[in-house]
Design a protein around this motif. Sequence first.
Motif, PDB file in Angstrom:
ATOM      1  N   ARG A   1       5.271  -6.416   6.047  1.00 25.93           N
ATOM      2  CA  ARG A   1       4.076  -5.636   6.368  1.00 25.93           C
ATOM      3  C   ARG A   1       4.334  -4.141   6.212  1.00 25.93           C
ATOM      4  O   ARG A   1       3.479  -3.394   5.699  1.00 25.93           O
ATOM      5  CB  ARG A   1       3.629  -5.939   7.794  1.00 25.93           C
ATOM      6  CG  ARG A   1       2.942  -7.291   7.990  1.00 25.93           C
ATOM      7  CD  ARG A   1       2.608  -7.539   9.449  1.00 25.93           C
ATOM      8  NE  ARG A   1       1.950  -6.384  10.048  1.00 25.93           N
ATOM      9  CZ  ARG A   1       2.199  -5.917  11.282  1.00 25.93           C
ATOM     10  NH1 ARG A   1       3.104  -6.507  12.062  1.00 25.93           N
ATOM     11  NH2 ARG A   1       1.554  -4.860  11.741  1.00 25.93           N
ATOM     12  N   ALA A   2       5.515  -3.691   6.628  1.00 28.16           N
ATOM     13  CA  ALA A   2       5.859  -2.270   6.504  1.00 28.16           C
ATOM     14  C   ALA A   2       5.943  -1.856   5.041  1.00 28.16           C
ATOM     15  O   ALA A   2       5.449  -0.779   4.649  1.00 28.16           O
ATOM     16  CB  ALA A   2       7.176  -1.992   7.223  1.00 28.16           C
ATOM     17  N   VAL A   3       6.552  -2.696   4.213  1.00 30.62           N
ATOM     18  CA  VAL A   3       6.684  -2.377   2.792  1.00 30.62           C
ATOM     19  C   VAL A   3       5.314  -2.348   2.123  1.00 30.62           C
ATOM     20  O   VAL A   3       5.007  -1.452   1.329  1.00 30.62           O
ATOM     21  CB  VAL A   3       7.616  -3.383   2.090  1.00 30.62           C
ATOM     22  CG1 VAL A   3       7.633  -3.127   0.586  1.00 30.62           C
ATOM     23  CG2 VAL A   3       9.031  -3.272   2.652  1.00 30.62           C
ATOM     24  N   ARG A   4       4.483  -3.315   2.438  1.00 31.39           N
ATOM     25  CA  ARG A   4       3.141  -3.337   1.835  1.00 31.39           C
ATOM     26  C   ARG A   4       2.352  -2.080   2.202  1.00 31.39           C
ATOM     27  O   ARG A   4       1.586  -1.562   1.377  1.00 31.39           O
ATOM     28  CB  ARG A   4       2.398  -4.593   2.282  1.00 31.39           C
ATOM     29  CG  ARG A   4       2.937  -5.871   1.654  1.00 31.39           C
ATOM     30  CD  ARG A   4       2.219  -7.103   2.159  1.00 31.39           C
ATOM     31  NE  ARG A   4       2.714  -8.308   1.512  1.00 31.39           N
ATOM     32  CZ  ARG A   4       2.330  -9.544   1.822  1.00 31.39           C
ATOM     33  NH1 ARG A   4       1.414  -9.728   2.771  1.00 31.39           N
ATOM     34  NH2 ARG A   4       2.842 -10.586   1.194  1.00 31.39           N
ATOM     35  N   ASN A   5       2.547  -1.596   3.409  1.00 30.21           N
ATOM     36  CA  ASN A   5       1.874  -0.356   3.817  1.00 30.21           C
ATOM     37  C   ASN A   5       2.360   0.839   3.009  1.00 30.21           C
ATOM     38  O   ASN A   5       1.622   1.805   2.811  1.00 30.21           O
ATOM     39  CB  ASN A   5       2.117  -0.090   5.307  1.00 30.21           C
ATOM     40  CG  ASN A   5       1.106  -0.789   6.186  1.00 30.21           C
ATOM     41  OD1 ASN A   5       0.297  -1.572   5.726  1.00 30.21           O
ATOM     42  ND2 ASN A   5       1.158  -0.509   7.481  1.00 30.21           N
ATOM     43  N   ALA A   6       3.611   0.770   2.578  1.00 32.54           N
ATOM     44  CA  ALA A   6       4.206   1.901   1.870  1.00 32.54           C
ATOM     45  C   ALA A   6       3.881   1.912   0.380  1.00 32.54           C
ATOM     46  O   ALA A   6       4.090   2.917  -0.298  1.00 32.54           O
ATOM     47  CB  ALA A   6       5.726   1.887   2.060  1.00 32.54           C
ATOM     48  N   ILE A   7       3.403   0.791  -0.158  1.00 32.84           N
ATOM     49  CA  ILE A   7       3.091   0.692  -1.582  1.00 32.84           C
ATOM     50  C   ILE A   7       1.599   0.948  -1.796  1.00 32.84           C
ATOM     51  O   ILE A   7       0.756   0.313  -1.154  1.00 32.84           O
ATOM     52  CB  ILE A   7       3.475  -0.700  -2.126  1.00 32.84           C
ATOM     53  CG1 ILE A   7       4.990  -0.919  -2.003  1.00 32.84           C
ATOM     54  CG2 ILE A   7       3.041  -0.844  -3.585  1.00 32.84           C
ATOM     55  CD1 ILE A   7       5.430  -2.322  -2.392  1.00 32.84           C
ATOM     56  N   GLN A   8       1.287   1.856  -2.693  1.00 33.78           N
ATOM     57  CA  GLN A   8      -0.104   2.222  -2.957  1.00 33.78           C
ATOM     58  C   GLN A   8      -0.594   1.519  -4.223  1.00 33.78           C
ATOM     59  O   GLN A   8      -0.261   1.903  -5.336  1.00 33.78           O
ATOM     60  CB  GLN A   8      -0.216   3.745  -3.116  1.00 33.78           C
ATOM     61  CG  GLN A   8       0.230   4.530  -1.894  1.00 33.78           C
ATOM     62  CD  GLN A   8      -0.614   4.208  -0.666  1.00 33.78           C
ATOM     63  OE1 GLN A   8      -1.845   4.142  -0.746  1.00 33.78           O
ATOM     64  NE2 GLN A   8       0.047   3.996   0.469  1.00 33.78           N
ATOM     65  N   ILE A   9      -1.366   0.455  -4.017  1.00 32.53           N
ATOM     66  CA  ILE A   9      -1.942  -0.285  -5.141  1.00 32.53           C
ATOM     67  C   ILE A   9      -3.343   0.260  -5.416  1.00 32.53           C
ATOM     68  O   ILE A   9      -4.155   0.384  -4.493  1.00 32.53           O
ATOM     69  CB  ILE A   9      -2.023  -1.791  -4.835  1.00 32.53           C
ATOM     70  CG1 ILE A   9      -0.622  -2.352  -4.544  1.00 32.53           C
ATOM     71  CG2 ILE A   9      -2.674  -2.548  -5.983  1.00 32.53           C
ATOM     72  CD1 ILE A   9       0.349  -2.264  -5.693  1.00 32.53           C
ATOM     73  N   PRO A  10      -3.669   0.606  -6.659  1.00 29.80           N
ATOM     74  CA  PRO A  10      -4.993   1.152  -6.964  1.00 29.80           C
ATOM     75  C   PRO A  10      -6.118   0.193  -6.571  1.00 29.80           C
ATOM     76  O   PRO A  10      -5.978  -1.031  -6.684  1.00 29.80           O
ATOM     77  CB  PRO A  10      -4.951   1.345  -8.488  1.00 29.80           C
ATOM     78  CG  PRO A  10      -3.497   1.424  -8.832  1.00 29.80           C
ATOM     79  CD  PRO A  10      -2.798   0.546  -7.853  1.00 29.80           C
TER      80      PRO A  10
END
Length: 338
Positions: free
Chosen positions: A73-82
């Motif tokens: 969950r933390a990693v997904r928050n850090a990745i910016q998907i358009p």
Amino acid sequence: MVEPTQYEEHPFAPYVRILGKGKNGTRPFTEQEAFDSFSMILAGQVEPVQLGAYMMLMRVKEETREELVGFVRAVRNAIQIPADAPRVDLDWSSYAGKRRVLPWYLLSTLLLAQNGVRTFMHGASGHTVGRIYTRDVLGALGIAPCTSIDEACERMATENFAYLDLQYLCPRLYEIIELRPLMGLRSPVHTVARSTNPFNAPYVMQGIFHPGYRPVHQEAAMLLGEANVAVIKGEGGEIERNPDSPCLVQRVRNGVLEEEEWPAMFARRHTREDHLDVGRLGRFWRGESEEEYGEAAVIGTAAIALHLMKKAPTPEAATALAREMWQSRNRDRMQVAA
């Protein structure tokens, strides 16, 4: 009167203490603690010594499914998907590299892409001596790895396949994986990276090397709400079926945990290779050479994905479909041209 020593504890120190409080005092993180602590790591809010202690204590303890969920969950928050990113069908992680057998799984993913399965592959390269990695093999085959999330989106929209190295997907996570030569051990980030599924694909393939990690991936995926995931002990740790051995596929299928053993495809084992000539992959795709083991690995791996995606009702039907796809592949396609 002697005044007691006063100091201000670092905000990350409590998380190190939870992991390292001794044989009887240590405990696993809750999902929220895992999320909060890993969010601080990704934000660069920890000191190097804290990061090293945290990672190695976690390595000794081994991550629980709840911890893995918090980390992901933390990693997904850090990745910016358009917001306008294309729909992705299949998430495919590639972090182990190959040492004894060519990466036949790459032809499986290209075969699926050629048949309309939009696949996002992510991985990391060079962190273990003596292995060859997806990024470099793709380059040798004339398939340029992407260098940004935007480029990966464009490539998937036009070619149904894109590979993006963790260096560009989540730079901070990449930096931590690159600590392996310094630490001498893998860290939990290898497990986390495999589970990221940044484009929220409805189908996920994961390969592991140590069988004990299979249920952790499987159960964490279910807790993350991923309805269809297949986890296998892949050849060398990659998502590649070894046709010489039975393959246990542990799945989340429609939100339910299940497992199924696929039989070996050969009665005898093949000899391992002394030299990995990646040029053989292109020659084999174009039909210029025959590869008994490689053909079975390509078809067998693609079949697991097809069965996961409900494109065939049984393993036997999925294998027949994968073989049909292979026989009718576009041999002149420039994606495998070198």
